[in-house]
Write a protein that holds these residues in place. Structure first.
Motif, PDB file in Angstrom:
ATOM      1  N   UNK A   1       5.283  -1.242  -6.450  1.00  0.00           N
ATOM      2  CA  UNK A   1       5.765   0.125  -6.648  1.00  0.00           C
ATOM      3  C   UNK A   1       5.540   0.623  -8.078  1.00  0.00           C
ATOM      4  N   UNK A   2       6.058  -0.096  -9.065  1.00  0.00           N
ATOM      5  CA  UNK A   2       6.008   0.361 -10.462  1.00  0.00           C
ATOM      6  C   UNK A   2       5.128  -0.527 -11.334  1.00  0.00           C
ATOM      7  N   UNK A   3       4.274  -1.276 -10.686  1.00  0.00           N
ATOM      8  CA  UNK A   3       3.322  -2.140 -11.356  1.00  0.00           C
ATOM      9  C   UNK A   3       2.343  -2.661 -10.332  1.00  0.00           C
ATOM     10  N   UNK A   4       1.463  -3.532 -10.751  1.00  0.00           N
ATOM     11  CA  UNK A   4       0.482  -4.163  -9.868  1.00  0.00           C
ATOM     12  C   UNK A   4       0.502  -5.667 -10.159  1.00  0.00           C
ATOM     13  N   UNK A   5      -0.073  -6.484  -9.282  1.00  0.00           N
ATOM     14  CA  UNK A   5      -0.011  -7.936  -9.506  1.00  0.00           C
ATOM     15  C   UNK A   5      -0.516  -8.373 -10.884  1.00  0.00           C
ATOM     16  N   UNK A   6      -1.569  -7.745 -11.395  1.00  0.00           N
ATOM     17  CA  UNK A   6      -2.117  -8.122 -12.698  1.00  0.00           C
ATOM     18  C   UNK A   6      -1.239  -7.654 -13.859  1.00  0.00           C
ATOM     19  N   UNK A   7      -0.416  -6.636 -13.617  1.00  0.00           N
ATOM     20  CA  UNK A   7       0.440  -6.070 -14.663  1.00  0.00           C
ATOM     21  C   UNK A   7       1.727  -5.550 -14.013  1.00  0.00           C
ATOM     22  N   UNK A   8       2.645  -6.464 -13.714  1.00  0.00           N
ATOM     23  CA  UNK A   8       3.869  -6.053 -13.024  1.00  0.00           C
ATOM     24  C   UNK A   8       4.781  -5.187 -13.890  1.00  0.00           C
ATOM     25  N   UNK A   9       5.453  -4.270 -13.228  1.00  0.00           N
ATOM     26  CA  UNK A   9       6.493  -3.494 -13.887  1.00  0.00           C
ATOM     27  C   UNK A   9       7.814  -4.228 -13.758  1.00  0.00           C
ATOM     28  N   UNK A  10       8.889  -3.578 -14.209  1.00  0.00           N
ATOM     29  CA  UNK A  10      10.241  -4.145 -14.095  1.00  0.00           C
ATOM     30  C   UNK A  10      11.140  -3.122 -13.430  1.00  0.00           C
ATOM     31  N   UNK A  11      11.878  -3.575 -12.430  1.00  0.00           N
ATOM     32  CA  UNK A  11      12.845  -2.731 -11.736  1.00  0.00           C
ATOM     33  C   UNK A  11      14.172  -3.479 -11.669  1.00  0.00           C
ATOM     34  N   UNK A  12      15.200  -2.791 -11.202  1.00  0.00           N
ATOM     35  CA  UNK A  12      16.529  -3.400 -11.214  1.00  0.00           C
ATOM     36  C   UNK A  12      16.795  -4.268  -9.997  1.00  0.00           C
ATOM     37  N   UNK A  13      17.636  -5.234 -10.242  1.00  0.00           N
ATOM     38  CA  UNK A  13      18.275  -6.017  -9.211  1.00  0.00           C
ATOM     39  C   UNK A  13      19.723  -6.189  -9.660  1.00  0.00           C
ATOM     40  N   UNK A  14      20.477  -6.903  -8.882  1.00  0.00           N
ATOM     41  CA  UNK A  14      21.862  -7.191  -9.242  1.00  0.00           C
ATOM     42  C   UNK A  14      21.989  -8.672  -9.536  1.00  0.00           C
ATOM     43  N   UNK A  15      22.711  -8.982 -10.591  1.00  0.00           N
ATOM     44  CA  UNK A  15      22.996 -10.380 -10.907  1.00  0.00           C
ATOM     45  C   UNK A  15      24.509 -10.561 -10.893  1.00  0.00           C
ATOM     46  N   UNK A  16      24.961 -11.716 -10.421  1.00  0.00           N
ATOM     47  CA  UNK A  16      26.407 -11.961 -10.410  1.00  0.00           C
ATOM     48  C   UNK A  16      26.969 -11.897 -11.833  1.00  0.00           C
ATOM     49  N   UNK A  17      28.138 -11.319 -11.949  1.00  0.00           N
ATOM     50  CA  UNK A  17      28.817 -11.208 -13.238  1.00  0.00           C
ATOM     51  C   UNK A  17      29.914 -12.261 -13.331  1.00  0.00           C
ATOM     52  N   UNK A  18      30.173 -12.753 -14.547  1.00  0.00           N
ATOM     53  CA  UNK A  18      31.290 -13.683 -14.736  1.00  0.00           C
ATOM     54  C   UNK A  18      32.622 -12.945 -14.623  1.00  0.00           C
ATOM     55  N   UNK A  19      32.578 -11.622 -14.743  1.00  0.00           N
ATOM     56  CA  UNK A  19      33.767 -10.777 -14.596  1.00  0.00           C
ATOM     57  C   UNK A  19      33.771 -10.191 -13.185  1.00  0.00           C
ATOM     58  N   UNK A  20      34.691 -10.672 -12.358  1.00  0.00           N
ATOM     59  CA  UNK A  20      34.741 -10.225 -10.959  1.00  0.00           C
ATOM     60  C   UNK A  20      35.077  -8.744 -10.829  1.00  0.00           C
ATOM     61  N   UNK A  21      35.571  -8.133 -11.907  1.00  0.00           N
ATOM     62  CA  UNK A  21      35.900  -6.711 -11.871  1.00  0.00           C
ATOM     63  C   UNK A  21      34.807  -5.820 -12.442  1.00  0.00           C
ATOM     64  N   UNK A  22      33.684  -6.410 -12.887  1.00  0.00           N
ATOM     65  CA  UNK A  22      32.601  -5.561 -13.394  1.00  0.00           C
ATOM     66  C   UNK A  22      32.092  -4.701 -12.233  1.00  0.00           C
ATOM     67  N   UNK A  23      31.598  -3.528 -12.562  1.00  0.00           N
ATOM     68  CA  UNK A  23      31.214  -2.558 -11.532  1.00  0.00           C
ATOM     69  C   UNK A  23      29.768  -2.122 -11.706  1.00  0.00           C
ATOM     70  N   UNK A  24      29.095  -1.959 -10.584  1.00  0.00           N
ATOM     71  CA  UNK A  24      27.779  -1.322 -10.550  1.00  0.00           C
ATOM     72  C   UNK A  24      27.946  -0.066  -9.708  1.00  0.00           C
ATOM     73  N   UNK A  25      27.704   1.072 -10.346  1.00  0.00           N
ATOM     74  CA  UNK A  25      27.823   2.359  -9.670  1.00  0.00           C
ATOM     75  C   UNK A  25      26.520   2.693  -8.965  1.00  0.00           C
ATOM     76  N   UNK A  26      26.662   3.406  -7.870  1.00  0.00           N
ATOM     77  CA  UNK A  26      25.500   3.836  -7.099  1.00  0.00           C
ATOM     78  C   UNK A  26      25.927   4.743  -5.969  1.00  0.00           C
TER      79      UNK A  26
END
Length: 182
Positions: free
Chosen positions: A39-64
């Motif tokens: 989508x935002x890159x190609x195999x020879x030159x990949x882009x970076x997009x978001x994912x979710x990673x677990x937080x050590x703070x169970x109350x951290x929030x990701x808005x969407x």
């Protein structure tokens, strides 16, 4: 069926939905830790997009945004999203908390790229990620456009939220972007 958008699905909804609700999930952080070669890159030159990673703070929030899919559209939308998110994303079920506190939290599906997938880029400094973003382009457009659109969308749907990772990356990309440098 409800689906959670925390990246491009916030501003680039390309499927039928019945209702959309702004809110958050808990226990995760939004990070530009996933390579994009389709989508935002190609195999020879990949882009970076978001994912979710677990937080050590169970109350951290990701808005969407949560999207309610009509019963008649579930099969078609699921196929579409499975294809759209094919580059290392898998489905999880989590609890969504609507911004409107009068509405009860509910379960929904989200697509998340874990460390085990082949396109997982992992942590890097904001400056390193910005250098990768500024030079990456794919079939869906420039990687910098993805960063700018996500930052703008977040300021629109959740102006009270300071997403440090996203907004720091936006600043770093703009410093490298000839359109913003003076």
């Amino acid at each position: 069926m409800w689906v959670f958008g925390y990246g491009s699905l916030i501003w680039k909804v390309d499927f039928a939905y019945e209702t959309k609700v702004v809110g958050y999930i808990k226990g995760y952080l939004r990070r530009f830790y996933q390579h994009s070669v389709d989508h935002r890159g190609v195999p020879e030159k990949p882009g970076r997009v978001v994912t979710l990673v677990p937080s050590s703070d169970h109350n951290s929030k990701v808005w969407g945004v949560a999207y309610k899919i009509r019963e008649d559209d579930i099969e078609q939308v699921t196929k579409h999203l499975d294809f759209r998110e094919k580059n290392g994303y898998s489905k999880e079920t989590v609890i969504f908390h609507p911004k409107d506190e009068q509405v009860e939290p509910f379960k929904l599906t989200l697509y998340v790229a874990t460390e085990e997938n082949e396109s997982y880029a992992g942590p890097a400094s904001i400056e390193e990620i910005a250098k990768q973003v500024i030079t990456s382009v794919g079939p869906s457009g420039t990687n910098k456009e993805y960063v700018y659109n996500l930052a703008e969308a977040m300021r629109t749907i959740a102006p009270q939220v300071n997403d440090d990772h996203l907004y720091s990356l936006e600043v770093a990309v703009k410093k490298l972007d000839p359109e913003f440098r003076k």
